[in-house]
Design an enzyme around this catalytic site. Structure first.
Site, short mmCIF file in Angstrom:
data_model
loop_
_atom_site.label_atom_id
_atom_site.label_comp_id
_atom_site.label_asym_id
_atom_site.label_seq_id
_atom_site.Cartn_x
_atom_site.Cartn_y
_atom_site.Cartn_z
N ASP A 127 0.70 -19.30 4.32
CA ASP A 127 2.13 -18.81 4.46
C ASP A 127 1.82 -17.87 3.91
O ASP A 127 1.38 -17.42 3.80
CB ASP A 127 3.16 -19.98 3.49
CG ASP A 127 2.97 -21.11 3.65
OD1 ASP A 127 2.91 -21.77 5.02
OD2 ASP A 127 3.00 -22.15 3.03
N LYS B 283 6.61 -18.21 6.99
CA LYS B 283 8.11 -18.21 7.38
C LYS B 283 9.26 -16.54 6.74
O LYS B 283 7.76 -16.50 5.49
CB LYS B 283 9.05 -19.28 7.05
CG LYS B 283 9.49 -19.93 5.32
CD LYS B 283 10.42 -20.43 5.43
CE LYS B 283 10.06 -21.09 4.27
NZ LYS B 283 11.64 -21.82 3.16
N MET C 266 14.01 -21.69 -4.23
CA MET C 266 14.63 -21.36 -3.10
C MET C 266 16.20 -21.66 -3.50
O MET C 266 16.94 -22.11 -2.10
CB MET C 266 14.46 -22.27 -1.97
CG MET C 266 12.84 -22.70 -1.54
SD MET C 266 12.12 -24.49 -0.87
CE MET C 266 12.83 -25.47 -2.14
N1 SAH Z 1 4.74 -23.76 -4.30
C1 SAH Z 1 5.73 -23.34 -4.37
C2 SAH Z 1 7.20 -22.88 -4.22
C3 SAH Z 1 7.40 -23.11 -2.28
S1 SAH Z 1 8.99 -22.51 -2.80
C4 SAH Z 1 5.47 -23.39 -6.09
O1 SAH Z 1 4.85 -24.56 -6.54
O2 SAH Z 1 5.45 -21.99 -6.53
C5 SAH Z 1 9.50 -21.49 -2.60
C6 SAH Z 1 10.02 -20.64 -4.05
O3 SAH Z 1 9.25 -20.59 -4.24
C7 SAH Z 1 11.15 -19.45 -3.57
O4 SAH Z 1 11.91 -19.60 -3.11
C8 SAH Z 1 11.11 -19.30 -4.98
O5 SAH Z 1 12.23 -19.29 -5.65
C9 SAH Z 1 10.14 -19.62 -5.84
N2 SAH Z 1 8.85 -18.29 -5.74
C10 SAH Z 1 7.40 -18.48 -5.36
N3 SAH Z 1 7.07 -17.38 -6.09
C11 SAH Z 1 7.79 -17.07 -6.35
C12 SAH Z 1 7.57 -15.41 -7.25
N4 SAH Z 1 6.10 -15.01 -7.51
N5 SAH Z 1 8.86 -15.35 -7.96
C13 SAH Z 1 9.44 -16.01 -8.09
N6 SAH Z 1 9.73 -16.77 -7.22
C14 SAH Z 1 9.43 -17.32 -7.01
#
Ligand code: SAH
Length: 249
Positions: free
Chosen positions: A34, A56, A170
Site C-alpha cells: 500500500d 490508495k 481514518m
Molecule cells: N493498519 C494500520 C491502520 C490502517 S487505517 C495500523 O495498524 O496503523 C489508516 C489510518 O491509520 C490513517 O487514516 C491514520 O488514521 C492512521 N495512521 C497510520 N499511520 C499513521 C501515522 N504514521 N501517523 C498518523 N496516523 C497514522
C-alpha cells in the site's frame, strides 16, 4: 505454490519494523504494498524482487479489495514467497482478515506478521500514553471513516461518552462530525484532544486542543494525512512526555 505473508510495516519509522517482517521482506519474490508510511522498507528486498503497488491515494483505491485478493492469489501460484505489506498492523483496519479468508478459500497458505499499529505507537511518539494509572484504565480504537449519522452508523457513539481514551483512525476528514457526535452523546467539550499527523516520521506534527476547538485548530494547521485523533485526559500527559518532537525541534 507459495505462501503469502500478511505483514505489518509499522507506523513509519524504519526501526519500528519487526525483525520477522524484515526477514520476509528480504526473502520475498514479490512485495504487494500500500502507500507505505516508509517506502525505505522496499530497499531491503533482494535483487529481482517484484514490487506491486495496490494502495490508495487521496482516498481513491487504485484497486478494489476483490482485485487485491486476486493479485495475492495469482502471485502465490507463481512465486514461493509473497509479502503483502500493510501500514501498521494488518488486522487493525488493514483488511488483513479479508485477504486471509480469501486465501484460505483457495487453499493458499498464509502467515500473519503483526506490526506496530499506529493506534498506540503514534500517540506514544506524541508523548501520549493511551492508558495511565489514575487517568485512563482503557482505550478504544474506532474508525473515524464512516459518516456518523445515527441510522447507518456501526459505531456505538453513546458508549463513547465515558472518560476512556478514544483513538480514531481514518478520521481526519471527518473530524467535525466526530467532535459533534462526541459532544452530542455527552463527552465534555473541554476534553483534551490531539491530532497527530505523519507520526513517528521526521514530518510528525501534533495539534492539541479541547474537543470543542480541535476541528478549527486542525483546519488552521492544515495537517496532512495520515493522521489520527486521540480524545481523553491522557493527552495532557504530553506536557511532560513529549520526547520525540522535543528531540526533533
Ligand atoms: N493498519 C494500520 C491502520 C490502517 S487505517 C495500523 O495498524 O496503523 C489508516 C489510518 O491509520 C490513517 O487514516 C491514520 O488514521 C492512521 N495512521 C497510520 N499511520 C499513521 C501515522 N504514521 N501517523 C498518523 N496516523 C497514522
Amino acid at each position: 505454490m507459495g505462501k503469502v505473508y500478511l505483514t505489518g510495516a509499522g507506523p513509519g519509522e524504519l526501526e519500528l519494523l519487526t525483525l520477522k517482517a524484515l526477514r520476509v521482506v528480504r526473502e520475498a519474490d514479490v512485495i504487494i504494498y500500500d502507500r507505505l508510511a516508509n517506502p525505505d522498507i522496499l530497499k531491503e528486498a533482494k535483487d529481482g524482487c517484484e514490487f506491486i503497488y495496490v494502495g490508495k491515494e487521496d482516498g481513491k483505491h487504485i484497486l478494489p479489495q476483490e482485485e487485491i485478493n486476486e493479485v495475492l492469489y495469482r502471485y502465490a501460484l507463481k512465486y514461493h514467497s509473497v509479502v503483502r505489506l500493510k501500514g501498521g498492523d494488518p488486522f487493525v483496519f488493514g483488511r488483513g482478515g479479508e485477504e486471509g479468508k480469501y486465501l484460505k478459500e483457495r487453499g493458499i497458505a498464509f502467515e500473519i506478521i503483526p506490526g506496530v499499529s499506529s493506534a498506540i505507537s503514534v500517540p506514544a511518539y506524541a508523548g501520549i500514553p493511551v492508558t495511565h494509572r489514575g487517568v485512563s484504565v482503557s482505550f478504544r480504537v474506532v474508525t473515524g471513516h464512516e459518516t456518523p449519522n445515527k441510522e447507518s452508523s456501526q459505531v456505538d457513539w453513546d458508549s463513547l461518552s465515558t472518560n476512556e481514551t478514544v483513538i480514531f483512525l481514518m478520521g481526519l476528514h471527518n473530524l467535525e462530525n466526530i467532535r459533534n457526535n462526541l459532544i452530542r452523546v455527552g463527552r465534555d467539550a473541554d476534553t483534551p484532544c490531539a491530532v497527530i499527523s505523519r507520526g513517528t516520521s521526521s514530518e510528525q506534527r501534533t495539534v492539541v486542543g479541547t474537543l470543542q476547538e480541535i476541528y478549527e485548530k486542525v483546519q488552521e494547521a492544515k495537517l496532512p494525512t495520515p493522521a489520527l485523533i486521540v480524545v481523553g485526559e491522557v493527552v495532557n500527559l504530553r506536557e511532560d512526555l513529549n520526547w520525540f518532537e522535543e528531540k526533533m525541534a
